[in-house]
Design a protein around this motif. Sequence first.
Motif, PDB file in Angstrom:
ATOM      1  N   LEU A  67       0.821  -1.213   0.000  1.00  0.00           N
ATOM      2  CA  LEU A  67       0.000   0.000   0.000  1.00  0.00           C
ATOM      3  C   LEU A  67       0.857   1.266   0.000  1.00  0.00           C
ATOM      4  O   LEU A  67       0.572   2.219  -0.723  1.00  0.00           O
ATOM      5  CB  LEU A  67      -0.938   0.014   1.200  1.00  0.00           C
ATOM      6  CG  LEU A  67      -2.146  -0.894   1.129  1.00  0.00           C
ATOM      7  CD1 LEU A  67      -2.959  -0.789   2.417  1.00  0.00           C
ATOM      8  CD2 LEU A  67      -3.015  -0.554  -0.060  1.00  0.00           C
ATOM      9  N   LYS A  68       1.910   1.263   0.823  1.00  0.00           N
ATOM     10  CA  LYS A  68       2.801   2.428   0.859  1.00  0.00           C
ATOM     11  C   LYS A  68       3.418   2.676  -0.508  1.00  0.00           C
ATOM     12  O   LYS A  68       3.496   3.816  -0.976  1.00  0.00           O
ATOM     13  CB  LYS A  68       3.902   2.224   1.898  1.00  0.00           C
ATOM     14  CG  LYS A  68       3.455   2.430   3.314  1.00  0.00           C
ATOM     15  CD  LYS A  68       4.619   2.209   4.268  1.00  0.00           C
ATOM     16  CE  LYS A  68       4.183   2.323   5.707  1.00  0.00           C
ATOM     17  NZ  LYS A  68       5.293   2.051   6.640  1.00  0.00           N
ATOM     18  N   SER A  69       3.859   1.598  -1.140  1.00  0.00           N
ATOM     19  CA  SER A  69       4.474   1.725  -2.460  1.00  0.00           C
ATOM     20  C   SER A  69       3.471   2.251  -3.487  1.00  0.00           C
ATOM     21  O   SER A  69       3.789   3.131  -4.286  1.00  0.00           O
ATOM     22  CB  SER A  69       5.024   0.371  -2.898  1.00  0.00           C
ATOM     23  OG  SER A  69       5.504   0.433  -4.209  1.00  0.00           O
ATOM     24  N   ALA A  70       2.253   1.708  -3.450  1.00  0.00           N
ATOM     25  CA  ALA A  70       1.227   2.151  -4.404  1.00  0.00           C
ATOM     26  C   ALA A  70       0.885   3.614  -4.188  1.00  0.00           C
ATOM     27  O   ALA A  70       0.733   4.377  -5.153  1.00  0.00           O
ATOM     28  CB  ALA A  70      -0.025   1.290  -4.265  1.00  0.00           C
ATOM     29  N   ARG A  71       0.778   4.012  -2.941  1.00  0.00           N
ATOM     30  CA  ARG A  71       0.450   5.418  -2.663  1.00  0.00           C
ATOM     31  C   ARG A  71       1.615   6.335  -3.015  1.00  0.00           C
ATOM     32  O   ARG A  71       1.401   7.463  -3.465  1.00  0.00           O
ATOM     33  CB  ARG A  71       0.038   5.568  -1.207  1.00  0.00           C
ATOM     34  CG  ARG A  71      -1.326   4.942  -0.972  1.00  0.00           C
ATOM     35  CD  ARG A  71      -1.775   5.044   0.451  1.00  0.00           C
ATOM     36  NE  ARG A  71      -3.114   4.491   0.573  1.00  0.00           N
ATOM     37  CZ  ARG A  71      -3.555   3.827   1.616  1.00  0.00           C
ATOM     38  NH1 ARG A  71      -2.764   3.630   2.650  1.00  0.00           N
ATOM     39  NH2 ARG A  71      -4.776   3.358   1.644  1.00  0.00           N
ATOM     40  N   ARG A  72       2.829   5.844  -2.804  1.00  0.00           N
ATOM     41  CA  ARG A  72       3.999   6.641  -3.179  1.00  0.00           C
ATOM     42  C   ARG A  72       4.021   6.832  -4.702  1.00  0.00           C
ATOM     43  O   ARG A  72       4.288   7.919  -5.194  1.00  0.00           O
ATOM     44  CB  ARG A  72       5.266   5.955  -2.677  1.00  0.00           C
ATOM     45  CG  ARG A  72       6.512   6.751  -2.821  1.00  0.00           C
ATOM     46  CD  ARG A  72       7.752   6.111  -2.184  1.00  0.00           C
ATOM     47  NE  ARG A  72       7.805   4.659  -2.168  1.00  0.00           N
ATOM     48  CZ  ARG A  72       7.579   3.902  -1.082  1.00  0.00           C
ATOM     49  NH1 ARG A  72       7.305   4.471   0.073  1.00  0.00           N
ATOM     50  NH2 ARG A  72       7.654   2.590  -1.144  1.00  0.00           N
ATOM     51  N   ASP A  73       3.714   5.754  -5.431  1.00  0.00           N
ATOM     52  CA  ASP A  73       3.702   5.848  -6.889  1.00  0.00           C
ATOM     53  C   ASP A  73       2.559   6.723  -7.396  1.00  0.00           C
ATOM     54  O   ASP A  73       2.639   7.268  -8.502  1.00  0.00           O
ATOM     55  CB  ASP A  73       3.577   4.448  -7.507  1.00  0.00           C
ATOM     56  CG  ASP A  73       4.796   3.582  -7.231  1.00  0.00           C
ATOM     57  OD1 ASP A  73       5.850   4.144  -6.846  1.00  0.00           O
ATOM     58  OD2 ASP A  73       4.691   2.346  -7.379  1.00  0.00           O
ATOM     59  N   ALA A  74       1.504   6.845  -6.600  1.00  0.00           N
ATOM     60  CA  ALA A  74       0.324   7.610  -7.027  1.00  0.00           C
ATOM     61  C   ALA A  74       0.324   9.027  -6.463  1.00  0.00           C
ATOM     62  O   ALA A  74      -0.688   9.724  -6.551  1.00  0.00           O
ATOM     63  CB  ALA A  74      -0.940   6.874  -6.604  1.00  0.00           C
ATOM     64  N   ARG A  75       1.434   9.475  -5.913  1.00  0.00           N
ATOM     65  CA  ARG A  75       1.493  10.824  -5.323  1.00  0.00           C
ATOM     66  C   ARG A  75       1.097  11.912  -6.305  1.00  0.00           C
ATOM     67  O   ARG A  75       0.399  12.844  -5.946  1.00  0.00           O
ATOM     68  CB  ARG A  75       2.894  11.106  -4.801  1.00  0.00           C
ATOM     69  CG  ARG A  75       3.084  10.715  -3.394  1.00  0.00           C
ATOM     70  CD  ARG A  75       4.389  11.291  -2.863  1.00  0.00           C
ATOM     71  NE  ARG A  75       4.768  10.487  -1.723  1.00  0.00           N
ATOM     72  CZ  ARG A  75       5.995  10.175  -1.400  1.00  0.00           C
ATOM     73  NH1 ARG A  75       7.000  10.617  -2.118  1.00  0.00           N
ATOM     74  NH2 ARG A  75       6.240   9.417  -0.355  1.00  0.00           N
ATOM     75  N   GLN A  76       1.582  11.788  -7.527  1.00  0.00           N
ATOM     76  CA  GLN A  76       1.284  12.838  -8.508  1.00  0.00           C
ATOM     77  C   GLN A  76      -0.218  12.904  -8.786  1.00  0.00           C
ATOM     78  O   GLN A  76      -0.780  13.989  -8.922  1.00  0.00           O
ATOM     79  CB  GLN A  76       2.057  12.611  -9.814  1.00  0.00           C
ATOM     80  CG  GLN A  76       1.880  13.722 -10.826  1.00  0.00           C
ATOM     81  CD  GLN A  76       2.324  15.077 -10.281  1.00  0.00           C
ATOM     82  OE1 GLN A  76       3.360  15.204  -9.641  1.00  0.00           O
ATOM     83  NE2 GLN A  76       1.527  16.108 -10.527  1.00  0.00           N
ATOM     84  N   TYR A  77      -0.874  11.744  -8.835  1.00  0.00           N
ATOM     85  CA  TYR A  77      -2.326  11.739  -9.035  1.00  0.00           C
ATOM     86  C   TYR A  77      -3.033  12.402  -7.860  1.00  0.00           C
ATOM     87  O   TYR A  77      -3.996  13.151  -8.039  1.00  0.00           O
ATOM     88  CB  TYR A  77      -2.849  10.317  -9.216  1.00  0.00           C
ATOM     89  CG  TYR A  77      -2.299   9.601 -10.415  1.00  0.00           C
ATOM     90  CD1 TYR A  77      -2.316  10.187 -11.681  1.00  0.00           C
ATOM     91  CD2 TYR A  77      -1.743   8.335 -10.292  1.00  0.00           C
ATOM     92  CE1 TYR A  77      -1.800   9.532 -12.774  1.00  0.00           C
ATOM     93  CE2 TYR A  77      -1.229   7.659 -11.383  1.00  0.00           C
ATOM     94  CZ  TYR A  77      -1.265   8.268 -12.625  1.00  0.00           C
ATOM     95  OH  TYR A  77      -0.760   7.606 -13.716  1.00  0.00           O
ATOM     96  N   ALA A  78      -2.552  12.138  -6.653  1.00  0.00           N
ATOM     97  CA  ALA A  78      -3.151  12.754  -5.463  1.00  0.00           C
ATOM     98  C   ALA A  78      -2.963  14.267  -5.505  1.00  0.00           C
ATOM     99  O   ALA A  78      -3.882  15.031  -5.208  1.00  0.00           O
ATOM    100  CB  ALA A  78      -2.532  12.175  -4.196  1.00  0.00           C
ATOM    101  N   ARG A  79      -1.768  14.699  -5.908  1.00  0.00           N
ATOM    102  CA  ARG A  79      -1.495  16.129  -6.027  1.00  0.00           C
ATOM    103  C   ARG A  79      -2.399  16.759  -7.084  1.00  0.00           C
ATOM    104  O   ARG A  79      -2.978  17.827  -6.862  1.00  0.00           O
ATOM    105  CB  ARG A  79      -0.017  16.320  -6.405  1.00  0.00           C
ATOM    106  CG  ARG A  79       0.645  17.429  -5.670  1.00  0.00           C
ATOM    107  CD  ARG A  79       2.142  17.532  -5.941  1.00  0.00           C
ATOM    108  NE  ARG A  79       2.873  16.578  -5.112  1.00  0.00           N
ATOM    109  CZ  ARG A  79       3.697  15.641  -5.569  1.00  0.00           C
ATOM    110  NH1 ARG A  79       3.930  15.528  -6.850  1.00  0.00           N
ATOM    111  NH2 ARG A  79       4.309  14.823  -4.753  1.00  0.00           N
ATOM    112  N   ASP A  80      -2.536  16.087  -8.219  1.00  0.00           N
ATOM    113  CA  ASP A  80      -3.397  16.610  -9.283  1.00  0.00           C
ATOM    114  C   ASP A  80      -4.848  16.704  -8.820  1.00  0.00           C
ATOM    115  O   ASP A  80      -5.549  17.666  -9.143  1.00  0.00           O
ATOM    116  CB  ASP A  80      -3.313  15.717 -10.526  1.00  0.00           C
ATOM    117  CG  ASP A  80      -1.944  15.768 -11.190  1.00  0.00           C
ATOM    118  OD1 ASP A  80      -1.152  16.689 -10.874  1.00  0.00           O
ATOM    119  OD2 ASP A  80      -1.666  14.876 -12.020  1.00  0.00           O
ATOM    120  N   GLY A  81      -5.301  15.705  -8.076  1.00  0.00           N
ATOM    121  CA  GLY A  81      -6.668  15.733  -7.563  1.00  0.00           C
ATOM    122  C   GLY A  81      -6.882  16.880  -6.587  1.00  0.00           C
ATOM    123  O   GLY A  81      -7.907  17.570  -6.643  1.00  0.00           O
TER     124      GLY A  81
END
Length: 164
Positions: A67-81
């Motif tokens: 989960l940590k890895s997936a969220r780390r990889d998805a940081r840019q999507y979270a920032r964009d959201g």
Amino acid sequence: MNGRSWKLLVAGSVLLNVFLLGGIAGGAWRWFAVHGAPHAQPAQRTALRFAAEDLSPERQRQFVDVLKSARRDARQYARDGREGRREVLDLLAAPQLDRAALDAALARTRVADGAMRAQVEASVVNFAATLSPDERVKFVDGLRQRGQWRLPPQQPQKPVSEAE
């Protein structure tokens, strides 16, 4: 000091002491009601990371790492959201409502949120693929109770009568 001021001082002191004793007694009662109850159930933990709670500690650590890895990889999507939601709020607060810009910002926010969710879901599925069938059943039970796959408690269905 005359006799009247002494009486007022004593009355004020008594009132203050009664108020303090009431507060202490109420706080103690509340403390023992919450902490002393043997049947108190722990708070339901609904975060996705607790879905692997019934698995071995090693598997739980693996799932948290996934989960940590997936969220780390998805940081840019979270920032964009987040940026998209800020933009939506700014556009809504503007004196003139620009519907086209608002719809575009909402669309970008949805895309970013969907991409982040897809990344996390794919990592959960990839983790589940590494589990044995017994572990996977336990994991699925955990997913039913926690995270975005959490299902509401089933409501008893009303029997269908013949008159309907």
